[in-house]
Design a protein around this motif. Structure first.
Motif, PDB file in Angstrom:
ATOM      1  N   ILE A  24       0.830  13.345   0.906  1.00 57.38           N
ATOM      2  CA  ILE A  24       0.096  12.365   1.729  1.00 57.38           C
ATOM      3  C   ILE A  24       0.387  10.951   1.196  1.00 57.38           C
ATOM      4  CG2 ILE A  24      -2.217  11.528   2.344  1.00 57.38           C
ATOM      5  CD1 ILE A  24      -3.116  14.522   2.322  1.00 57.38           C
ATOM      6  N   ALA A  25       0.369  10.814  -0.147  1.00 54.87           N
ATOM      7  CA  ALA A  25       0.625   9.509  -0.773  1.00 54.87           C
ATOM      8  C   ALA A  25       2.054   9.040  -0.493  1.00 54.87           C
ATOM      9  CB  ALA A  25       0.379   9.593  -2.276  1.00 54.87           C
ATOM     10  N   LEU A  26       3.001   9.989  -0.510  1.00 55.82           N
ATOM     11  CA  LEU A  26       4.407   9.664  -0.248  1.00 55.82           C
ATOM     12  C   LEU A  26       4.576   9.119   1.178  1.00 55.82           C
ATOM     13  CD1 LEU A  26       7.220   9.889  -1.621  1.00 55.82           C
ATOM     14  CD2 LEU A  26       7.461  12.117  -0.538  1.00 55.82           C
ATOM     15  N   ALA A  27       3.905   9.777   2.127  1.00 56.69           N
ATOM     16  CA  ALA A  27       3.985   9.340   3.527  1.00 56.69           C
ATOM     17  C   ALA A  27       3.348   7.963   3.694  1.00 56.69           C
ATOM     18  CB  ALA A  27       3.274  10.351   4.422  1.00 56.69           C
ATOM     19  N   GLN A  28       2.202   7.746   3.046  1.00 54.85           N
ATOM     20  CA  GLN A  28       1.522   6.460   3.130  1.00 54.85           C
ATOM     21  C   GLN A  28       2.393   5.354   2.540  1.00 54.85           C
ATOM     22  OE1 GLN A  28      -0.991   5.321   4.634  1.00 54.85           O
ATOM     23  NE2 GLN A  28      -1.369   3.378   3.627  1.00 54.85           N
ATOM     24  N   LEU A  29       3.059   5.656   1.423  1.00 53.69           N
ATOM     25  CA  LEU A  29       3.938   4.678   0.785  1.00 53.69           C
ATOM     26  C   LEU A  29       5.060   4.276   1.747  1.00 53.69           C
ATOM     27  CD1 LEU A  29       4.823   3.109  -1.762  1.00 53.69           C
ATOM     28  CD2 LEU A  29       6.129   5.103  -2.458  1.00 53.69           C
ATOM     29  N   MET A  30       5.612   5.267   2.445  1.00 52.38           N
ATOM     30  CA  MET A  30       6.703   5.004   3.385  1.00 52.38           C
ATOM     31  C   MET A  30       6.257   4.058   4.506  1.00 52.38           C
ATOM     32  SD  MET A  30       8.807   7.805   5.589  1.00 52.38           S
ATOM     33  CE  MET A  30       7.498   8.022   6.780  1.00 52.38           C
ATOM     34  N   VAL A  31       5.059   4.310   5.060  1.00 53.76           N
ATOM     35  CA  VAL A  31       4.565   3.483   6.168  1.00 53.76           C
ATOM     36  C   VAL A  31       4.286   2.052   5.695  1.00 53.76           C
ATOM     37  CG1 VAL A  31       2.633   3.176   7.779  1.00 53.76           C
ATOM     38  CG2 VAL A  31       3.626   5.420   7.472  1.00 53.76           C
ATOM     39  N   VAL A  32       3.680   1.920   4.501  1.00 53.55           N
ATOM     40  CA  VAL A  32       3.342   0.586   3.990  1.00 53.55           C
ATOM     41  C   VAL A  32       4.608  -0.171   3.584  1.00 53.55           C
ATOM     42  CG1 VAL A  32       2.037  -0.672   2.236  1.00 53.55           C
ATOM     43  CG2 VAL A  32       1.063   1.354   3.233  1.00 53.55           C
ATOM     44  N   LEU A  33       5.560   0.554   2.974  1.00 53.04           N
ATOM     45  CA  LEU A  33       6.843  -0.042   2.583  1.00 53.04           C
ATOM     46  C   LEU A  33       7.516  -0.674   3.794  1.00 53.04           C
ATOM     47  CD1 LEU A  33       8.828   2.628   0.476  1.00 53.04           C
ATOM     48  CD2 LEU A  33       8.055   0.411  -0.295  1.00 53.04           C
ATOM     49  N   ASP A  34       7.428   0.047   4.902  1.00 52.33           N
ATOM     50  CA  ASP A  34       8.166  -0.371   6.083  1.00 52.33           C
ATOM     51  C   ASP A  34       7.678  -1.672   6.686  1.00 52.33           C
ATOM     52  OD1 ASP A  34      10.301   1.594   6.825  1.00 52.33           O
ATOM     53  OD2 ASP A  34       9.876   0.599   8.713  1.00 52.33           O
ATOM     54  N   ALA A  35       6.426  -2.026   6.354  1.00 55.55           N
ATOM     55  CA  ALA A  35       5.900  -3.285   6.877  1.00 55.55           C
ATOM     56  C   ALA A  35       6.565  -4.480   6.192  1.00 55.55           C
ATOM     57  CB  ALA A  35       4.388  -3.329   6.677  1.00 55.55           C
ATOM     58  N   THR A  36       7.060  -4.296   4.934  1.00 55.02           N
ATOM     59  CA  THR A  36       7.650  -5.450   4.225  1.00 55.02           C
ATOM     60  C   THR A  36       9.129  -5.290   3.865  1.00 55.02           C
ATOM     61  OG1 THR A  36       6.862  -4.531   2.127  1.00 55.02           O
ATOM     62  CG2 THR A  36       5.479  -6.198   3.163  1.00 55.02           C
ATOM     63  N   ILE A  37       9.615  -4.050   3.766  1.00 57.49           N
ATOM     64  CA  ILE A  37      10.989  -3.829   3.277  1.00 57.49           C
ATOM     65  C   ILE A  37      12.024  -4.515   4.174  1.00 57.49           C
ATOM     66  CG2 ILE A  37      11.433  -1.611   4.480  1.00 57.49           C
ATOM     67  CD1 ILE A  37      12.730  -0.606   1.868  1.00 57.49           C
ATOM     68  N   VAL A  38      11.730  -4.551   5.481  1.00 57.96           N
ATOM     69  CA  VAL A  38      12.682  -5.129   6.445  1.00 57.96           C
ATOM     70  C   VAL A  38      12.696  -6.655   6.358  1.00 57.96           C
ATOM     71  CG1 VAL A  38      13.290  -5.217   8.907  1.00 57.96           C
ATOM     72  CG2 VAL A  38      12.505  -3.092   7.910  1.00 57.96           C
ATOM     73  N   TYR A 149      -4.678   6.627  -3.402  1.00 52.44           N
ATOM     74  CA  TYR A 149      -4.326   6.215  -2.041  1.00 52.44           C
ATOM     75  C   TYR A 149      -4.501   4.703  -1.872  1.00 52.44           C
ATOM     76  CZ  TYR A 149      -4.257   6.341   3.075  1.00 52.44           C
ATOM     77  OH  TYR A 149      -3.943   6.124   4.382  1.00 52.44           O
ATOM     78  N   GLY A 150      -5.613   4.171  -2.411  1.00 49.70           N
ATOM     79  CA  GLY A 150      -5.894   2.735  -2.305  1.00 49.70           C
ATOM     80  C   GLY A 150      -4.845   1.898  -3.008  1.00 49.70           C
ATOM     81  N   ALA A 151      -4.390   2.374  -4.191  1.00 48.15           N
ATOM     82  CA  ALA A 151      -3.368   1.642  -4.945  1.00 48.15           C
ATOM     83  C   ALA A 151      -2.067   1.586  -4.153  1.00 48.15           C
ATOM     84  CB  ALA A 151      -3.126   2.323  -6.284  1.00 48.15           C
ATOM     85  N   ILE A 152      -1.726   2.705  -3.485  1.00 50.77           N
ATOM     86  CA  ILE A 152      -0.493   2.749  -2.689  1.00 50.77           C
ATOM     87  C   ILE A 152      -0.623   1.860  -1.456  1.00 50.77           C
ATOM     88  CG2 ILE A 152       0.909   4.259  -1.212  1.00 50.77           C
ATOM     89  CD1 ILE A 152       0.420   6.432  -3.377  1.00 50.77           C
ATOM     90  N   ALA A 153      -1.788   1.947  -0.782  1.00 50.84           N
ATOM     91  CA  ALA A 153      -2.006   1.148   0.427  1.00 50.84           C
ATOM     92  C   ALA A 153      -1.922  -0.342   0.103  1.00 50.84           C
ATOM     93  CB  ALA A 153      -3.368   1.478   1.032  1.00 50.84           C
ATOM     94  N   GLY A 154      -2.426  -0.717  -1.089  1.00 50.33           N
ATOM     95  CA  GLY A 154      -2.412  -2.130  -1.461  1.00 50.33           C
ATOM     96  C   GLY A 154      -1.082  -2.579  -2.043  1.00 50.33           C
ATOM     97  N   GLY A 155      -0.509  -1.759  -2.929  1.00 51.53           N
ATOM     98  CA  GLY A 155       0.694  -2.178  -3.660  1.00 51.53           C
ATOM     99  C   GLY A 155       2.002  -1.853  -2.975  1.00 51.53           C
ATOM    100  N   GLY A 156       1.955  -0.980  -1.948  1.00 56.37           N
ATOM    101  CA  GLY A 156       3.181  -0.545  -1.277  1.00 56.37           C
ATOM    102  C   GLY A 156       3.977  -1.677  -0.669  1.00 56.37           C
ATOM    103  N   GLY A 157       3.257  -2.686  -0.163  1.00 50.55           N
ATOM    104  CA  GLY A 157       3.935  -3.832   0.461  1.00 50.55           C
ATOM    105  C   GLY A 157       4.807  -4.564  -0.545  1.00 50.55           C
ATOM    106  N   ALA A 158       4.281  -4.728  -1.764  1.00 51.49           N
ATOM    107  CA  ALA A 158       5.047  -5.420  -2.800  1.00 51.49           C
ATOM    108  C   ALA A 158       6.227  -4.565  -3.279  1.00 51.49           C
ATOM    109  CB  ALA A 158       4.133  -5.771  -3.962  1.00 51.49           C
ATOM    110  N   VAL A 159       6.022  -3.231  -3.339  1.00 49.90           N
ATOM    111  CA  VAL A 159       7.130  -2.319  -3.692  1.00 49.90           C
ATOM    112  C   VAL A 159       8.244  -2.470  -2.654  1.00 49.90           C
ATOM    113  CG1 VAL A 159       7.821   0.093  -4.026  1.00 49.90           C
ATOM    114  CG2 VAL A 159       5.609  -0.666  -4.851  1.00 49.90           C
ATOM    115  N   GLY A 160       7.849  -2.632  -1.396  1.00 48.63           N
ATOM    116  CA  GLY A 160       8.809  -2.826  -0.303  1.00 48.63           C
ATOM    117  C   GLY A 160       9.687  -4.044  -0.530  1.00 48.63           C
TER     118      GLY A 160
END
Length: 510
Positions: A24-38, A149-160
């Motif tokens: 679930i965390a992996l999928a969430q990371l992918m969705v959040v990453l996609d908002a900034t990676i591009v 989950y919260g850490a991924i939702a918040g930090g995923g954008g920066a990982v992107g």
């Protein structure tokens, strides 16, 4: 007549729940990453595909519109169709859309792929959050799961931003799309074999088609209105028309939901004071957060001359702060402290970090100003996001877990779109005003370039003051509206029939 209280035994928790959390965390990371990676790959993609400057924002907007507009629909589909099935279908669809984006040969194919990614993301995100809500029923475990989950939702954008920089600099912009495919395949396979959805949590009522149409069009108009305001200005006739249209459509949606037999968004989900407070304070905080991502990226690359990879790494302190705030502070205190005393101080800590950034100048030191500001921001946001994510689905009727989860994502998506447009517009106006006031003194090319950079920094600083104010309002809403006790008490969202940790049953003896 005396009352005896019997306690029903706790139902055995799902043994595979921690394995399920990984996928679930992996999928969430992918969705959040996609908002900034591009974002970082966009200049290269634009050049390769011949996308005009006027249309380039659509690469970001197409994703945001489809995602934000279809989230409520995705949440209800998860309740109706089963969360596990929706989650797996969303992942497979996202992988296909990413493959199309990476293989894009022109503008139309790229924009279509981005819209498809957004649509499948809207299926995936609410299903992921509501699966967590139904699988983790013990208060302490739930706190831990939502912390991750919260850490991924918040930090995923920066990982992107980091990943986007690496892939663009060392491989090719197409890899910012292709990278999703292994993520999606692993998460879908894992979810298929590991996740077991508890019985009794499915909502089999008919789908509210008028509600789907009104909410989708209303949210798309709202998100597009803010996006358009950024490029065409707030007084543009189409911008105003979009806002008016959005208000009319969303009002019609609320009236419809109050009258239909099986609404898309049962108003009971929104009218609960605590959940309403979470959606509102979270949406506002995200406005501040998203605007900042954009300004710091430009400041570091344009003013400081950082490479895409170096810019990505410059965001690491914020990610570290978020993970610490979420998994160490939030998780440890969530079962001991009422959520508002984590959310309010959390948003205020983030506001202090923002306040430091209002002091930005061309020559500002990274270690002396940007690093401490990011740490405070990350710590504050991580601490606040954690109880917010958990509380958003806490005490919800199991049948509504998907749509309640969708509302969290909707408030974040709409907040993100508003934040980017609103703060960008404020920054642009302040920059223009500053340059106009000081243009007389800049007579040489060097002085003009310096003035341009000073104007940019002045604009960022003006917009960041607004972000500070928004975070203070966010903290006030959290402290005022959220009145529930510790999230460990009461009914757990989506736990199915009789799956609470302990259910007190009054037995009347004569």
């Amino acid at each position: 007549m005396s009352k005896i209280t019997a306690t029903a035994p706790a139902v055995q928790a799902d043994p595979s729940r921690w394995k399920a959390l990984v996928f679930i965390a992996l999928a969430q990371l992918m969705v959040v990453l996609d908002a900034t990676i591009v974002n970082i790959a966009l200049p290269s993609a634009q050049q390769d595909l011949g996308i005009s400057d006027g249309n380039r924002q659509w690469v970001i907007t197409a994703y945001a519109l489809a995602f934000g507009g279809l989230l409520l629909f995705g949440g209800r589909i998860a309740d109706l169709w089963g969360r596990k099935r929706t989650f797996v279908v969303g992942l497979i669809g996202f992988a296909v859309a990413s493959a199309l984006g990476g293989a894009a040969t022109g503008e139309a194919m790229m924009l279509g792929a981005r819209a498809l990614q957004g649509a499948f993301g809207a299926l995936l995100a609410p299903a992921a959050l509501s699966l967590l809500a139904v699988m983790f029923t013990d208060a302490k475990e739930r706190a831990k799961a939502f912390g991750i989950y919260g850490a991924i939702a918040g930090g995923g954008g920066a990982v992107g931003l980091i990943l986007g920089g690496f892939l663009t600099e060392y491989l090719n912009w197409r890899w910012t799309f292709f990278v999703n495919i292994p993520f999606a395949i692993v998460a879908a396979a894992g979810a298929y074999f590991v996740i077991r959805e508890p019985a009794g949590g499915r909502n089999r009522s008919a789908l509210d088609i008028p509600g789907v149409i009104l909410s989708t069009l209303g949210l798309v108009s709202l998100v597009y209105g803010f996006t358009r305001a950024e490029s065409a200005g707030w007084s543009d006739a189409t911008t105003i028309g979009l806002f008016v249209g959005s208000a009319v459509l969303l009002l019609a949606f609320v009236i419809t939901e109050a009258r239909v037999k099986s609404p898309l968004l049962p108003l009971r989900v929104l009218t609960d004071r605590n959940r309403g407070g979470v959606y509102l304070s979270l949406g506002l905080a995200v406005i501040a957060m998203f605007g900042l991502f954009l300004f710091l990226t430009y400041y570091l690359q344009v003013v400081k001359g950082y490479s895409p990879v170096k810019t990505g790494f410059a965001f690491l302190p914020m990610i570290a702060g978020m993970i610490t705030g979420s998994t160490q502070i939030g998780t440890r205190l969530m079962t001991r402290v009422p959520p508002r005393w984590l959310m309010g101080p959390g948003f205020l800590t983030a506001a202090v970090g923002m306040l430091l950034l209002t002091q930005l100048e061309i020559g500002s030191s990274y270690a002396g100003l940007i690093l401490p500001a990011q740490l405070l921001l990350g710590l504050g946001m991580g601490t606040a996001f954690m109880p917010a994510m958990s509380l958003a689905t806490h005490g919800v009727d199991p049948r509504d877990a998907g749509v309640a989860s969708a509302m969290v994502n909707t408030s974040q998506q709409v907040g993100g779109a508003i934040g980017t447009a609103l703060l960008n517009t404020i920054a642009a106006s302040a920059t223009t005003a500053y340059i106009a006031d000081h243009a007389a003194g800049a007579t040489t090319p060097g002085a003009q370039k310096l003035l341009q950079l000073q104007g940019m920094v002045e604009g960022y600083s003006a917009a960041i003051w607004w972000a500070v104010g928004i975070l203070v309002v966010s903290a006030s809403i959290a402290v005022t509206l959220i009145t529930t006790g510790k999230p460990g008490s009461g009914v757990v969202a989506g736990s199915g029939d009789g799956v609470e940790d302990e259910v007190k049953i009054p037995v009347v003896a004569h």
